[in-house]
Design a protein around this motif. Structure first.
Motif, PDB file in Angstrom:
ATOM      1  N   PRO A  99       0.822  -1.228   0.000  1.00  0.00           N
ATOM      2  CA  PRO A  99       0.000   0.000   0.000  1.00  0.00           C
ATOM      3  C   PRO A  99       0.846   1.264   0.000  1.00  0.00           C
ATOM      4  O   PRO A  99       0.437   2.289  -0.560  1.00  0.00           O
ATOM      5  N   ILE A 100       2.038   1.198   0.599  1.00  0.00           N
ATOM      6  CA  ILE A 100       2.925   2.368   0.605  1.00  0.00           C
ATOM      7  C   ILE A 100       3.444   2.635  -0.798  1.00  0.00           C
ATOM      8  O   ILE A 100       3.520   3.799  -1.241  1.00  0.00           O
ATOM      9  N   SER A 101       3.792   1.574  -1.519  1.00  0.00           N
ATOM     10  CA  SER A 101       4.257   1.727  -2.895  1.00  0.00           C
ATOM     11  C   SER A 101       3.183   2.352  -3.772  1.00  0.00           C
ATOM     12  O   SER A 101       3.454   3.260  -4.574  1.00  0.00           O
ATOM     13  N   GLN A 102       1.939   1.902  -3.612  1.00  0.00           N
ATOM     14  CA  GLN A 102       0.849   2.443  -4.424  1.00  0.00           C
ATOM     15  C   GLN A 102       0.540   3.890  -4.058  1.00  0.00           C
ATOM     16  O   GLN A 102       0.166   4.697  -4.921  1.00  0.00           O
ATOM     17  N   THR A 103       0.718   4.239  -2.799  1.00  0.00           N
ATOM     18  CA  THR A 103       0.553   5.635  -2.382  1.00  0.00           C
ATOM     19  C   THR A 103       1.615   6.509  -3.031  1.00  0.00           C
ATOM     20  O   THR A 103       1.330   7.613  -3.525  1.00  0.00           O
ATOM     21  N   GLU A 230       1.919   3.679   8.812  1.00  0.00           N
ATOM     22  CA  GLU A 230       3.118   3.758   7.978  1.00  0.00           C
ATOM     23  C   GLU A 230       2.846   4.542   6.699  1.00  0.00           C
ATOM     24  O   GLU A 230       3.716   5.291   6.221  1.00  0.00           O
ATOM     25  N   MET A 231       1.649   4.401   6.139  1.00  0.00           N
ATOM     26  CA  MET A 231       1.287   5.196   4.959  1.00  0.00           C
ATOM     27  C   MET A 231       1.243   6.680   5.298  1.00  0.00           C
ATOM     28  O   MET A 231       1.698   7.525   4.504  1.00  0.00           O
ATOM     29  N   ASP A 232       0.695   7.013   6.455  1.00  0.00           N
ATOM     30  CA  ASP A 232       0.653   8.414   6.888  1.00  0.00           C
ATOM     31  C   ASP A 232       2.061   8.984   7.030  1.00  0.00           C
ATOM     32  O   ASP A 232       2.347  10.097   6.564  1.00  0.00           O
ATOM     33  N   SER A 233       2.937   8.221   7.681  1.00  0.00           N
ATOM     34  CA  SER A 233       4.311   8.694   7.882  1.00  0.00           C
ATOM     35  C   SER A 233       5.033   8.865   6.556  1.00  0.00           C
ATOM     36  O   SER A 233       5.734   9.866   6.337  1.00  0.00           O
ATOM     37  N   PHE A 234       4.848   7.882   5.654  1.00  0.00           N
ATOM     38  CA  PHE A 234       5.510   7.989   4.353  1.00  0.00           C
ATOM     39  C   PHE A 234       4.985   9.184   3.564  1.00  0.00           C
ATOM     40  O   PHE A 234       5.767   9.896   2.913  1.00  0.00           O
ATOM     41  N   SER A 235       3.682   9.423   3.593  1.00  0.00           N
ATOM     42  CA  SER A 235       3.105  10.560   2.863  1.00  0.00           C
ATOM     43  C   SER A 235       3.692  11.875   3.371  1.00  0.00           C
ATOM     44  O   SER A 235       4.003  12.770   2.573  1.00  0.00           O
TER      45      SER A 235
END
Length: 248
Positions: A99-103, A230-235
């Protein structure tokens, strides 16, 4: 006694007799239904179906979330080691389950579109451009969160309803036991054992369907929340990089 009083007494007697007959008919119908309708078996069959479907979902989601975690870790390692975003974008094609890659891909596509517009003379790279990237990241996060949560509500439904379905089978089994006692006029073990055993089995099957579903649902929900964090942090990190290199 006056004639009107005699008529009234007769009507009252007929109404009471009709009511008694209706109650008797209802009681006989209920007794026949209890004796012939296999409600306990139907409840157990439904619970077995719920259990089979739940285990299929549990296995599928466990594998999917493990793949998502592993690919996300690999993608983050590749992202922080890379020196160019376009190189990361090409590598992200290998991590389609992350999901992080797709974000990241959604944010990079929007950034590339803004860069192309800017080179053609438009100044969208300034001012509101970063908000476009932020919105693209947020949309991708929402989409990935929805995909991660898919099928898990069924586990919650099974966990909350299975005990009650099992309880229904239990109650019906007890009613069957009492009905058999009434038919045979005795309360020995041979009379009540079939109904009571069905009742206890229905309770056990309900718990066997509910407990794994509840445990799996809570575990999956915790894993999904970790991935969302983790998606929030990566964004946030990605937006900081974009601001620092493209929106100065």
């Amino acid at each position: 006694m006056a004639g009107s009083e005699v008529i009234q007494v007769a009507v009252t007697t007929l109404e009471q007799t009709h009511a008694a007959d209706s109650v008797g008919d209802f009681s006989m119908s209920l007794s026949r239904a209890i004796g012939h309708w296999p409600a306990s078996q139907l409840a157990m069959a439904l619970l077995v179906l719920f259990s089979v479907v739940s285990w299929g979902i549990i296995i599928y989601k466990a594998l999917a979330l493990r793949t998502a975690r592993n690919q996300s870790e690999e993608f983050l390692e590749a992202f922080w080691q890379a020196k160019r975003l376009d190189a990361v974008y090409q590598q992200s094609e290998e991590f389609v389950k992350s999901p992080i890659s797709q974000t990241f891909r959604a944010g990079y596509i929007e950034l590339a579109r803004l860069k192309k517009t800017s080179t053609e003379g438009d100044q969208n790279m300034l001012g509101g451009g970063i908000e476009n990237v932020e919105r693209a990241l947020r949309r991708a996060q929402n989409s990935e969160s929805t995909a991660l949560l898919a099928l898990t509500p069924f586990l919650a439904t099974v966990g909350s309803t299975s005990p009650f379905i099992g309880l229904f089978g239990t109650v019906w089994g007890v009613m069957k036991a009492f009905n058999d006692i009434g038919k045979q006029g005795s309360a020995n073990l041979a009379t009540v054992a079939p109904g009571i055993s069905e009742a206890l089995i229905a309770t056990a099957v309900g718990l066997l369907a509910a407990i794994p579903a509840v445990i799996a649902y809570n575990y999956f929900l915790s894993s999904i929340k970790t991935l969302e964090s983790e998606m929030d942090s990566f964004s946030s990190d990605f937006l900081n990089i974009v601001k620092r290199h493209f929106f100065r």
